[in-house]
Design a protein around this motif. Structure first.
Motif, PDB file in Angstrom:
ATOM      1  N   PRO A 146       0.825  -1.212   0.000  1.00  0.00           N
ATOM      2  CA  PRO A 146       0.000   0.000   0.000  1.00  0.00           C
ATOM      3  C   PRO A 146       0.859   1.262   0.000  1.00  0.00           C
ATOM      4  O   PRO A 146       1.847   1.362   0.723  1.00  0.00           O
ATOM      5  CB  PRO A 146      -0.803  -0.125   1.304  1.00  0.00           C
ATOM      6  N   GLY A 147       0.487   2.203  -0.855  1.00  0.00           N
ATOM      7  CA  GLY A 147       1.233   3.446  -0.977  1.00  0.00           C
ATOM      8  C   GLY A 147       2.342   3.404  -1.992  1.00  0.00           C
ATOM      9  O   GLY A 147       2.872   4.452  -2.367  1.00  0.00           O
ATOM     10  N   SER A 148       2.706   2.210  -2.477  1.00  0.00           N
ATOM     11  CA  SER A 148       3.766   2.110  -3.477  1.00  0.00           C
ATOM     12  C   SER A 148       3.252   2.594  -4.827  1.00  0.00           C
ATOM     13  O   SER A 148       2.047   2.657  -5.080  1.00  0.00           O
ATOM     14  CB  SER A 148       4.251   0.661  -3.608  1.00  0.00           C
ATOM     15  N   LEU A 149       4.201   2.960  -5.706  1.00  0.00           N
ATOM     16  CA  LEU A 149       3.810   3.340  -7.063  1.00  0.00           C
ATOM     17  C   LEU A 149       3.070   2.196  -7.742  1.00  0.00           C
ATOM     18  O   LEU A 149       2.081   2.413  -8.446  1.00  0.00           O
ATOM     19  CB  LEU A 149       5.049   3.717  -7.878  1.00  0.00           C
ATOM     20  N   LYS A 150       3.550   0.965  -7.532  1.00  0.00           N
ATOM     21  CA  LYS A 150       2.899  -0.171  -8.181  1.00  0.00           C
ATOM     22  C   LYS A 150       1.427  -0.271  -7.782  1.00  0.00           C
ATOM     23  O   LYS A 150       0.549  -0.495  -8.615  1.00  0.00           O
ATOM     24  CB  LYS A 150       3.625  -1.474  -7.838  1.00  0.00           C
ATOM     25  N   ALA A 151       1.157  -0.115  -6.478  1.00  0.00           N
ATOM     26  CA  ALA A 151      -0.219  -0.243  -6.011  1.00  0.00           C
ATOM     27  C   ALA A 151      -1.098   0.849  -6.603  1.00  0.00           C
ATOM     28  O   ALA A 151      -2.205   0.581  -7.106  1.00  0.00           O
ATOM     29  CB  ALA A 151      -0.250  -0.188  -4.481  1.00  0.00           C
ATOM     30  N   ARG A 152      -0.619   2.096  -6.565  1.00  0.00           N
ATOM     31  CA  ARG A 152      -1.426   3.219  -7.035  1.00  0.00           C
ATOM     32  C   ARG A 152      -1.623   3.178  -8.550  1.00  0.00           C
ATOM     33  O   ARG A 152      -2.721   3.356  -9.064  1.00  0.00           O
ATOM     34  CB  ARG A 152      -0.778   4.542  -6.619  1.00  0.00           C
ATOM     35  N   LEU A 153      -0.525   2.916  -9.266  1.00  0.00           N
ATOM     36  CA  LEU A 153      -0.602   2.977 -10.719  1.00  0.00           C
ATOM     37  C   LEU A 153      -1.292   1.754 -11.312  1.00  0.00           C
ATOM     38  O   LEU A 153      -1.937   1.852 -12.357  1.00  0.00           O
ATOM     39  CB  LEU A 153       0.796   3.143 -11.306  1.00  0.00           C
ATOM     40  N   CYS A 154      -1.194   0.605 -10.643  1.00  0.00           N
ATOM     41  CA  CYS A 154      -1.863  -0.581 -11.172  1.00  0.00           C
ATOM     42  C   CYS A 154      -3.373  -0.430 -11.067  1.00  0.00           C
ATOM     43  O   CYS A 154      -4.109  -0.731 -12.016  1.00  0.00           O
ATOM     44  CB  CYS A 154      -1.412  -1.835 -10.429  1.00  0.00           C
ATOM     45  N   ARG A 155      -3.836   0.049  -9.925  1.00  0.00           N
ATOM     46  CA  ARG A 155      -5.281   0.215  -9.773  1.00  0.00           C
ATOM     47  C   ARG A 155      -5.814   1.212 -10.804  1.00  0.00           C
ATOM     48  O   ARG A 155      -6.831   0.972 -11.458  1.00  0.00           O
ATOM     49  CB  ARG A 155      -5.600   0.692  -8.358  1.00  0.00           C
ATOM     50  N   ALA A 156      -5.117   2.329 -10.951  1.00  0.00           N
ATOM     51  CA  ALA A 156      -5.538   3.307 -11.959  1.00  0.00           C
ATOM     52  C   ALA A 156      -5.407   2.736 -13.362  1.00  0.00           C
ATOM     53  O   ALA A 156      -6.256   2.977 -14.239  1.00  0.00           O
ATOM     54  CB  ALA A 156      -4.707   4.577 -11.826  1.00  0.00           C
ATOM     55  N   GLY A 157      -4.349   1.955 -13.590  1.00  0.00           N
ATOM     56  CA  GLY A 157      -4.095   1.419 -14.921  1.00  0.00           C
ATOM     57  C   GLY A 157      -5.098   0.381 -15.363  1.00  0.00           C
ATOM     58  O   GLY A 157      -5.403   0.271 -16.556  1.00  0.00           O
ATOM     59  N   ALA A 158      -5.625  -0.400 -14.415  1.00  0.00           N
ATOM     60  CA  ALA A 158      -6.603  -1.425 -14.793  1.00  0.00           C
ATOM     61  C   ALA A 158      -7.820  -0.780 -15.454  1.00  0.00           C
ATOM     62  O   ALA A 158      -8.261  -1.213 -16.523  1.00  0.00           O
ATOM     63  CB  ALA A 158      -7.013  -2.224 -13.561  1.00  0.00           C
TER      64      ALA A 158
END
Length: 398
Positions: free
Chosen positions: A58-70
């Motif tokens: 949580p809070g990582s770039l991967k978490a934020r950008l993956c959710r937005a990217g989906a």
């Protein structure tokens, strides 16, 4: 003199080029790709999954950008008539320890804003009669797509906005001065004010070519797949994943119904002896020398001897590979594992052997290098492109 040059015609490079043109309308941009076509490497050799962001810190770039990217990927595909199969995913726990890991994963999903449902063994059996487990998480937003079709649409958008895409242009030299960056690629010599490099499997070498020391080195991991024969493609109706070991960056052997109807089984994760060698037995001596000469690889290997041995066994033995899949899908037989193309994952590793789990960017005055873009980079490509473009624009010299 171009305003921007982007190196790398995978999905991240294309998304970055598109975002630069969207944020700087009328800018002069050229994208250089060494292969004769786009998306030839990691983009075109993956599971084709639009991930939810379930697994990531949580809070990582991967978490934020993956959710937005989906969601961004699904919206982009809808606009460009690209097929998407929204089947959802089941993460299946088969042992008590995995149930504990699964419950921690459900808690993480909540922190990441992802809706999941916990299923007991009976509920799992109702949804997937061929799948066995003690419990499972249902992740409804997970889907399948052909990311090479996404690349083709991104290219059309880049060109529509005035960008130039040049395939067959392998970068041989990068020279940065106080006023420009000169890139020599094949027969092309490109001058630009800002350079963005999305080099994937060659990312660390391109950092070095630009005269900087890479903050991490790429260690290639080969992911081997099988596919089910046509008459067995109905064995599952969801994407089926094991619960991943939280200490490892790989998700384990899974069953993936793809957008074209095929169902893949895999991947494992074994050391790649060629960064771009997809055929079994591929060896590139320069790539092997780079890995074996890097202290970070040996530090990583010492910490993961047991895991490495298990993955090698799965690579050497189709029966061992089958056993991994049968832990949650016991109906599978050896004859069900038909040949399928492998992929290579560019895993950034620091000198102390630590894996770089998140996206990693490295800057010089006029260049920006995407040094690490691990899974879910394909899912997250559109917001990654925006993030990289914003970083590039924020750092523009006067």
């Amino acid at each position: 003199m171009h305003d921007y040059c982007v190196v790398g015609g995978g999905i991240v490079g294309l998304a970055t080029a598109l975002s630069l043109l969207q944020q700087r309308p009328g800018a002069s941009l050229v994208l250089l790709e060494k292969e004769p076509a786009l998306g030839r490497h990691q983009t075109g050799h993956n599971s084709g999954v639009i991930h939810s962001g379930l697994y990531y810190q949580p809070g990582s770039l991967k978490a934020r950008l993956c959710r937005a990217g989906a969601q961004a990927t699904k919206d982009f595909c809808a606009r460009h008539d690209i097929p998407v199969r929204e089947l959802g995913k089941l993460v299946v726990a088969t042992t008590g320890r995995e149930v504990a890991w699964m419950d921690a994963l459900a808690e993480r999903a909540g922190h990441n804003g992802i809706t999941v449902a916990r299923l007991d063994a009976a509920e799992l059996g109702e949804r997937e009669p061929a799948v066995a487990g003690l419990a499972a998480l249902h992740v409804p937003v997970t889907a399948s797509v052909d990311f090479t079709l996404v690349c083709a649409a991104l290219r059309r958008e880049v060109e529509r906005l005035g960008g130039q895409v040049v395939p067959g242009a392998a970068v041989r030299a990068i020279a940065e001065s106080a006023t420009e960056v000169v890139v020599t690629a094949g027969e092309q010599v490109v001058s630009c004010r800002r350079l963005v490099v999305c080099g994937g499997l060659q990312a660390d070498r391109l950092v070095a070519l630009a005269g900087a020391t890479p903050e991490a080195r790429i260690v290639p991991f080969r992911g081997e797949y099988f596919q089910l024969p046509p008459h067995r493609r109905d064995v599952v109706s969801h994407l089926i994943y094991p619960v991943p070991d939280p200490d490892l960056p790989f998700l384990g052997v899974h069953l993936t119904p793809m957008v074209d109807g095929r169902v893949t089984v895999g991947p494992n994760a074994v050391l790649g002896l060629a960064r771009e060698g997809y055929r079994r037995g591929s060896v590139d001596l320069a790539d092997v020398r780079d890995v074996l000469g890097y202290a970070g690889f040996w530090n990583l290997a010492r910490r993961n001897v047991r895991t490495g041995a298990r993955e090698l066994l799965g690579s050497a033995s189709r029966r061992a590979f089958l056993a991994a899949a049968r832990t949650y899908c016991p109906q599978l037989e050896l004859a069900d594992l038909q040949p399928h193309a492998a992929g290579i994952r560019a895993q950034a590793v620091r000198r102390d052997g630590a894996l770089v789990h998140d996206f990693l960017l490295q800057h010089t005055a006029r260049t920006l290098h995407v040094l690490n873009a691990p899974s879910p980079a394909a899912t997250a490509a559109l917001p990654i492109g925006r993030h990289v473009a914003q970083q590039c624009l924020a750092a523009e010299p006067a």
